[in-house]
Write an enzyme that holds these catalytic residues in place. Structure first.
Site, mmCIF file in Angstrom:
data_model
loop_
_atom_site.group_PDB
_atom_site.id
_atom_site.type_symbol
_atom_site.label_atom_id
_atom_site.label_comp_id
_atom_site.label_asym_id
_atom_site.label_seq_id
_atom_site.Cartn_x
_atom_site.Cartn_y
_atom_site.Cartn_z
ATOM 1 N N LYS A 91 27.267 1.290 -14.263
ATOM 2 C CA LYS A 91 27.904 -0.006 -13.971
ATOM 3 C C LYS A 91 29.214 -0.124 -14.764
ATOM 4 O O LYS A 91 30.251 -0.488 -14.204
ATOM 5 C CB LYS A 91 26.952 -1.160 -14.304
ATOM 6 C CG LYS A 91 25.814 -1.270 -13.295
ATOM 7 C CD LYS A 91 24.690 -2.198 -13.741
ATOM 8 C CE LYS A 91 23.543 -2.145 -12.727
ATOM 9 N NZ LYS A 91 22.363 -2.914 -13.134
ATOM 10 N N GLN A 144 20.797 -6.454 -18.192
ATOM 11 C CA GLN A 144 19.963 -5.445 -17.541
ATOM 12 C C GLN A 144 18.474 -5.763 -17.742
ATOM 13 O O GLN A 144 18.032 -6.007 -18.865
ATOM 14 C CB GLN A 144 20.297 -4.051 -18.114
ATOM 15 C CG GLN A 144 19.577 -2.911 -17.443
ATOM 16 C CD GLN A 144 20.008 -2.686 -15.994
ATOM 17 O OE1 GLN A 144 21.182 -2.798 -15.655
ATOM 18 N NE2 GLN A 144 19.059 -2.392 -15.125
ATOM 19 N N ASP A 190 24.654 -11.092 -10.742
ATOM 20 C CA ASP A 190 23.400 -10.528 -10.225
ATOM 21 C C ASP A 190 22.748 -11.482 -9.221
ATOM 22 O O ASP A 190 21.836 -11.090 -8.493
ATOM 23 C CB ASP A 190 22.420 -10.288 -11.391
ATOM 24 C CG ASP A 190 22.192 -8.811 -11.661
ATOM 25 O OD1 ASP A 190 22.548 -7.987 -10.804
ATOM 26 O OD2 ASP A 190 21.650 -8.491 -12.739
#
Ligand code: NAD
Length: 298
Positions: free
Chosen positions: A52, A96, A119
């Protein structure tokens, strides 16, 4: 024989567009900023986070990574998220998952400013997606990527088509079902308690598998001409490659399903590469919105 939907190529198209639009934003002195936060040493998470951050740099973003030790307290993590919320150079915050057990994931996700929640897991963004307010929502990256792949085959309007989503997770199944509904498909969500799943799957013009069970969906579950989107990523033993070797397979038995499907995504090289590409797209969108500009469509 099905067309294979190439997720790698489509992900590169998305990233190429992100790069062009990032250069456009630079004229207004705005650089999209993405902060990725990881707690602990989980090897799979480390790999995801590194890709990422790498992709973000490649796109010309301001890319920041916070790697915190496994013993980090919930309070300290909330404080970091609040700092990032307040930082004008950051447009996207990604924590994460999974987090270590002593940290409440919901508390952390809900601490993220919904306008930086790239997200798409904050209740506000879930609500926006659920009510069809797609212009202001951040859509979770994996289903957003899966939709883009589907669009390539079926177009944006799925009126009259029946879609079956197998899996009801908050990360994939539910947002995918909402996106399909917003595109006018007639949607059924199936899960571990669904009766006669093969028969239900056979009714689907669009079959989405997000289960996490290797090759569970067999060829005879697939209606002739259906579009099959396989979100599953499962590592299984591959003794044919040598002792101790493994390989990745999806939730769909690809070799069988491609005989009846009209189009199908492979694993690997299908939905997988789209996820990070859509994270870049979401971060870019956030930077455009913050600058008061209309974000590009993907
Ligand atoms: P999850 O475990 O949270 O959810 C799985 C869902 O499948 C559940 O809703 C459950 O009800 C359903 N299910 C389980 N067994 C079933 C059965 N026998 N019959 C019908 N339904 C059943 O998983 P998830 O996070 O949604 O991920 C699903 C898969 O997608 C996994 O393989 C995961 O690795 C993969 N995934 C890929 C990406 C990506 O491509 N980047 C991202 C997220 C998840």
């Amino acid at each position: 024989m099905a067309d294979i939907i190439d997720g790698k190529a489509l992900a590169e198209d998305v990233v190429a567009k992100v790069k062009v639009e990032t250069a456009t934003l630079a004229k207004s002195d705005v650089t999209p900023g993405l902060a990725v936060v990881i707690v602990g040493e989980d090897p799979a998470s480390q790999v995801y986070v590194a890709s990422k951050s790498r992709r973000a740099k490649e796109c010309g973003f301001h890319s920041v990574q916070h790697s915190l030790p496994v013993e980090t307290s919930e309070h300290a993590l909330v404080s970091l998220v609040e700092d990032l919320n307040a930082d004008p150079a950051i447009h996207g915050i990604l924590v994460q998952l999974p987090l270590p057990e002593h940290i409440d994931e919901t508390r952390i996700i809900q601490a993220i400013d919904p306008e930086k929640d790239v997200d798409g897991f904050h209740f506000i963004n879930v609500g926006r997606l659920g009510t069809g307010a797609l212009d202001s929502a951040f859509v979770p990256c994996t289903p957003a990527g899966a939709m883009l792949m589907l669009e390539r085959v079926r177009g944006k309007d799925l009126s009259g088509l029946s879609a079956v989503v197998i899996g009801r997770s908050n990360i994939v199944g539910k947002p995918m079902a909402n996106l399909l509904l917003a595109a006018n498909a007639t949607v059924t969500i199936a899960h571990s308690r669904t009766k006669d799943l093969p028969a239900l799957a056979r009714t689907a013009d669009i079959l989405v598998a997000a289960v996490g069970r290797p090759e569970m969906i067999r060829g005879d579950w697939v209606k002739l001409g259906a579009t099959v989107i396989d979100v599953g990523i499962n590592r299984i033993p591959a003794p044919e490659k040598g002792e101790g070797k493994t390989r990745l397979v999806g939730d769909v038995a690809f070799a069988e399903a491609k005989e009846s499907a009209g189009a199908i995504t492979p694993v690997p090289g299908g939905v997988g590469p789209m996820t990070i590409a859509m994270l870049m797209a979401n971060t870019l969108t956030s930077a455009f919105r913050t600058a008061g500009l209309e974000p590009p469509a993907f």
